[in-house]
Design an enzyme around this catalytic site. Structure first.
Site, PDB file in Angstrom:
ATOM      1  CE  LYS A  50      40.158  78.178  14.105  1.00 48.99           C
ATOM      2  NZ  LYS A  50      40.431  76.982  14.932  1.00 48.99           N
ATOM      3  CG  HIS A  78      37.699  78.318   7.471  1.00 42.75           C
ATOM      4  ND1 HIS A  78      37.286  77.366   6.579  1.00 42.75           N
ATOM      5  CD2 HIS A  78      38.880  77.835   7.972  1.00 42.75           C
ATOM      6  CE1 HIS A  78      38.145  76.378   6.532  1.00 42.75           C
ATOM      7  NE2 HIS A  78      39.124  76.637   7.363  1.00 42.75           N
ATOM      8  CG  ASP A 110      45.571  73.073  12.417  1.00 44.64           C
ATOM      9  OD1 ASP A 110      46.243  72.827  13.447  1.00 44.64           O
ATOM     10  OD2 ASP A 110      44.395  73.490  12.446  1.00 44.64           O
ATOM     11  CD  GLU A 115      38.610  73.315   8.070  1.00 48.91           C
ATOM     12  OE1 GLU A 115      39.726  73.333   7.519  1.00 48.91           O
ATOM     13  OE2 GLU A 115      38.408  73.759   9.210  1.00 48.91           O
ATOM     14  CB  SER A 153      39.534  70.541  16.459  1.00 50.01           C
ATOM     15  OG  SER A 153      39.891  71.558  15.547  1.00 50.01           O
ATOM     16  CD  GLU A 157      46.103  76.373  12.683  1.00 46.21           C
ATOM     17  OE1 GLU A 157      46.183  76.667  11.473  1.00 46.21           O
ATOM     18  OE2 GLU A 157      45.020  76.216  13.262  1.00 46.21           O
ATOM     19  CD  GLU A 217      42.730  72.857   9.229  1.00 47.86           C
ATOM     20  OE1 GLU A 217      43.348  73.840   8.799  1.00 47.86           O
ATOM     21  OE2 GLU A 217      41.875  72.936  10.120  1.00 47.86           O
ATOM     22  CG  ASP A 229      43.465  77.152  16.269  1.00 51.25           C
ATOM     23  OD1 ASP A 229      42.749  77.964  16.878  1.00 51.25           O
ATOM     24  OD2 ASP A 229      42.971  76.247  15.569  1.00 51.25           O
ATOM     25  CG  HIS A 275      38.354  69.167  10.737  1.00 49.91           C
ATOM     26  ND1 HIS A 275      38.969  70.326  10.345  1.00 49.91           N
ATOM     27  CD2 HIS A 275      37.776  69.442  11.925  1.00 49.91           C
ATOM     28  CE1 HIS A 275      38.768  71.262  11.253  1.00 49.91           C
ATOM     29  NE2 HIS A 275      38.054  70.754  12.224  1.00 49.91           N
ATOM     30  CE  LYS A 285      43.023  77.230   9.945  1.00 47.86           C
ATOM     31  NZ  LYS A 285      43.425  75.963  10.577  1.00 47.86           N
TER      32      LYS A 285
HETATM   33  P1  PGA Z   1      37.813  74.028  13.948  1.00 47.48           P
HETATM   34  O1  PGA Z   1      39.099  73.689  13.095  1.00 47.48           O
HETATM   35  O2  PGA Z   1      37.084  75.115  13.292  1.00 47.48           O
HETATM   36  O3  PGA Z   1      37.083  72.724  13.977  1.00 47.48           O
HETATM   37  O4  PGA Z   1      38.312  74.414  15.321  1.00 47.48           O
HETATM   38  C1  PGA Z   1      39.913  74.631  12.514  1.00 47.48           C
HETATM   39  C2  PGA Z   1      41.278  74.638  13.110  1.00 47.48           C
HETATM   40  O5  PGA Z   1      41.607  73.822  14.005  1.00 47.48           O
HETATM   41  O6  PGA Z   1      42.090  75.466  12.724  1.00 47.48           O
HETATM   42 ZN    ZN Z   2      43.807  74.821  14.132  1.00 48.99          ZN
END
Ligand code: PGA
Ligand code: ZN
Length: 425
Positions: A342, A370, A244, A207, A44, A290, A166, A317, A157, A393
């Protein structure tokens, strides 16, 4: 005497946790130190993320090969950085940024660049004999992050009827990381039992969180609360909840139109989502949220933060993509009060550190993360301790590419002994 000069830089194509190709970089120093680093990959993804270079050759891995990124390391990056001192992280990262020359690392690929950047840091730490978390964070780096464990997955996911991507269990009441990890791992296992008993699926998402079909998003939160209690913990005191939404993934225009399509709850505007969030924050022990809105919904984020920012941590994010350019805007506009970090969204270790610094200077928190596609590389664990961010996370209590980070944190905590710190705020 410099024995930390780079004498070899090479890359190869490996597979990530979803079976998609990614980049592994190998570096060697003059003193014989050898180090590798592997690059994660998101699903995403934010539209402003640094570019993950893919081959787009349809007959190879469905176009997802990274041979071009590998070739860029071997043929372009390697000659440009050989002979440089691996201890000069920021100088090397700057060299990589200049060599690429684009705003979003689209020429060499952020996957190529980050692999080199991480491998250089690891090699320097190994050569100097300082653990990676101290090499990157200094001798004061001793705070182990609270593991925000993603125990239930939805959205992009998972293949289920839940919109929120999440649902994380946050062991903020634990005395140590080791205990916190136990709290949430036990909750994860207890949740499995509850799901099984109700005839719900216990298969897991990318995840490692469970991905059952639920009647509604609220039901997902309620079953987690049940899991926390049944595992013997107090919701809100021992273990709180973080979400999230990854709301870009259910927004058609990325601004003000949302469709909670997975649950079938239907269309909503930003105000509708904020109202829903207000109710949830009042009803449930939520401490962090998030991407409650989509990545172009700056006004929505601002309003969300105005109404909920005192009560909970609001994390951007996709909105910020670990890029100081957007985090700066967010600080000015009060669009959030924290940024997700990230490394592969921005593409170098130094720029990730810079993003954390900007957050800290503004009194914001940084939430180290991650990606949904990961590798067995535990770099992130050391990075989180080094950044002193206090929160991380990295998935659930299954799937080794997640567990390897938790296990590394256990090691770090053990190494620090009584001097290790663990607290939420
Ligand atoms: P992604 O998801 O690694 O698929 O972007 C993680 C997130 O959205 O925080
Ligand atoms: Zn996110």
């Amino acid at each position: 005497m410099k024995r930390t000069r780079l004498t070899a830089v090479r890359a190869m194509e490996i597979l990530d946790s979803r079976g998609n190709p990614t980049v592994r970089v190998y570096v060697e120093l003059e003193d014989g130190t050898e180090a590798t680093a592997s690059v994660p990959s998101g699903a995403s993804t934010g539209e402003n993320e640094a570019v993950e270079l893919r081959d787009h050759e349809e007959n190879r891995y469905g176009g997802k090969g990274v041979l071009q990124a590998v070739a860029n390391v071997n043929e372009k990056i390697s000659p440009a950085v050989l002979g440089m001192d691996a201890r000069q992280q920021s100088v090397i990262d700057q060299r990589l940024i200049e060599l690429d020359g684009t705003e979003n690392k689209s020429k060499l690929g952020a996957n190529a660049i980050l692999g080199v950047s991480m491998a250089v840091a690891r090699a320097a730490s190994m050569s100097t004999g300082v653990p990676l978390y101290q090499y990157l964070g200094g001798v004061g780096a001793r705070r182990i992050p609270v593991p925000c464990m993603n125990i239930l997955n939805g959205g992009a996911h998972a293949d289920n009827s839940v919109d929120i991507q999440e649902f994380m269990a946050v062991p903020l009441g634990a005395p140590t990381f080791r205990e916190g990890l136990r709290y949430v791992a036990e909750t994860f296992h207890t949740l499995k039992g509850i799901l099984k008993k109700r005839g719900l699926s216990t298969s897991v998402g990318d995840e490692g969180g469970f991905a059952p079909n639920m009647g509604s998003n609220e039901e997902a939160i309620e079953i987690i609360i049940e899991g926390i209690e049944k595992a013997g913990y107090r919701p809100g005191q021992d273990i709180a909840i973080a979400l999230d939404s990854a709301a870009s993934s259910f927004s058609s225009d990325l601004v003000n139109h949302y469709d909670l399509k997975w649950s079938g709850r239907g269309e909503m505007d930003s105000e509708g989502l904020i109202k829903m969030a207000e109710k949830w924050v009042a009803d449930y022990p939520i401490v962090l949220w998030e991407d409650p809105l989509a990545e172009r919904d700056w006004d929505g984020f601002q309003e969300f933060t105005r109404r909920l920012g005192d009560a909970i941590e609001v994390v951007g994010d996709d909105l910020f993509v670990t890029n100081t350019r957007y985090i700066k805007q967010g600080i000015e506009k009060k669009s959030a009060n924290a940024a997700l970090i990230k490394l592969n969204q921005i593409g170098t270790v130094s720029e990730s550190i810079e993003a954390v610094r900007m957050c800290r200077d503004a009194g914001w928190r940084s939430f180290i993360s991650h990606r949904s596609g990961e590798t067995s590389d535990s770099f992130l664990a050391d990075f989180a301790v080094a950044m002193d961010s206090g929160q991380l996370k990295t998935g659930s209590a299954c799937r080794s590419e997640r567990i390897v980070k938790y296990n590394r944190l256990l090691e770090i905590e053990q190494e620090l002994g009584d001097t290790a710190l663990y607290y939420w705020k």
